[in-house]
Design an enzyme around this catalytic site. Structure first.
Site, PDB file in Angstrom:
ATOM      1  N   HIS A  25       1.401  -1.191  -5.925  1.00  7.51           N
ATOM      2  CA  HIS A  25       1.412  -0.281  -4.724  1.00  7.51           C
ATOM      3  C   HIS A  25       1.550   0.922  -4.761  1.00  7.51           C
ATOM      4  O   HIS A  25       1.428   2.020  -4.662  1.00  7.51           O
ATOM      5  CB  HIS A  25       2.248  -1.259  -4.100  1.00  7.51           C
ATOM      6  CG  HIS A  25       2.068  -2.801  -3.301  1.00  7.51           C
ATOM      7  ND1 HIS A  25       1.121  -1.797  -2.077  1.00  7.51           N
ATOM      8  CD2 HIS A  25       2.638  -3.469  -3.030  1.00  7.51           C
ATOM      9  CE1 HIS A  25       0.919  -3.535  -1.480  1.00  7.51           C
ATOM     10  NE2 HIS A  25       1.998  -4.249  -1.701  1.00  7.51           N
ATOM     11  N   GLY A  31       8.130  -9.218  -2.218  1.00  6.92           N
ATOM     12  CA  GLY A  31       8.484  -8.071  -3.243  1.00  6.92           C
ATOM     13  C   GLY A  31       7.904  -6.921  -1.809  1.00  6.92           C
ATOM     14  O   GLY A  31       6.987  -7.577  -0.734  1.00  6.92           O
TER      15      GLY A  31
END
Ligand code: CO
Length: 156
Positions: free
Chosen positions: A135, A46
């Site tokens: 994130h 990812g």
């Protein structure tokens, strides 16, 4: 396509709350392709836009090298169960740690062709999506992980 530079922990861009994507066009699709190429080249599962210096709500995940998801403006709308599992991050090279995540999730997002989508995920895919969405809110797994080690723990 091009490889992008991966920002490392300590870079302020990784602490920002990312802005929603407003325009889904060829330029964004090229950027998503570059993100994916960068992720595959680094053996990641990812990658989120801020990790390559762009503070926008987009990420790419592929946990089996078969099913790539480009998630634009993703929102988790359902969570079920809890599971502790080991995580690492391209922005924190060589660090691994245990993180508690929902076992099952539902995520709503916009596709690279501007379609509204819903994805139900569990296990590793669910974990990866939760990690990438963190994130987008300026959070790194090392801020919430337990038992952080240098290098992957030995498998029993
Ligand atoms: Co990460």
């Amino acid at each position: 396509m091009a490889l992008l530079e991966i920002k490392k922990a300590g870079d302020p861009v990784l602490k920002e709350i990312c802005a929603p994507v407003e325009k889904i066009d060829k330029r964004l699709r090229n950027f998503l392709d570059d993100m994916a190429e960068t992720m595959y080249a680094s053996e990641g599962v990812g990658i989120a836009a801020p990790q390559v210096g762009k503070s926008i709500r987009a990420c790419v995940v592929d946990v089996d090298k078969k099913n790539r998801y480009d998630l634009i403006n993703p929102v988790i709308t359902y969570r079920e169960g809890l599971e502790v599992g080991e995580e690492g991050c391209l922005s924190c090279p060589d660090l691994f740690g245990d993180v508690e995540r929902a076992q099952k999730i539902r995520v709503e997002y916009i596709s690279r062709f501007n379609k509204k989508k819903t994805l139900e995920a569990e296990g590793l895919l669910a974990r990866c999506i939760q990690h990438e969405l963190d994130h987008l809110d300026g959070k790194l797994f090392i801020d919430i992980a337990q038992n952080i080690t240098k290098g992957r723990k030995e498998k029993k």
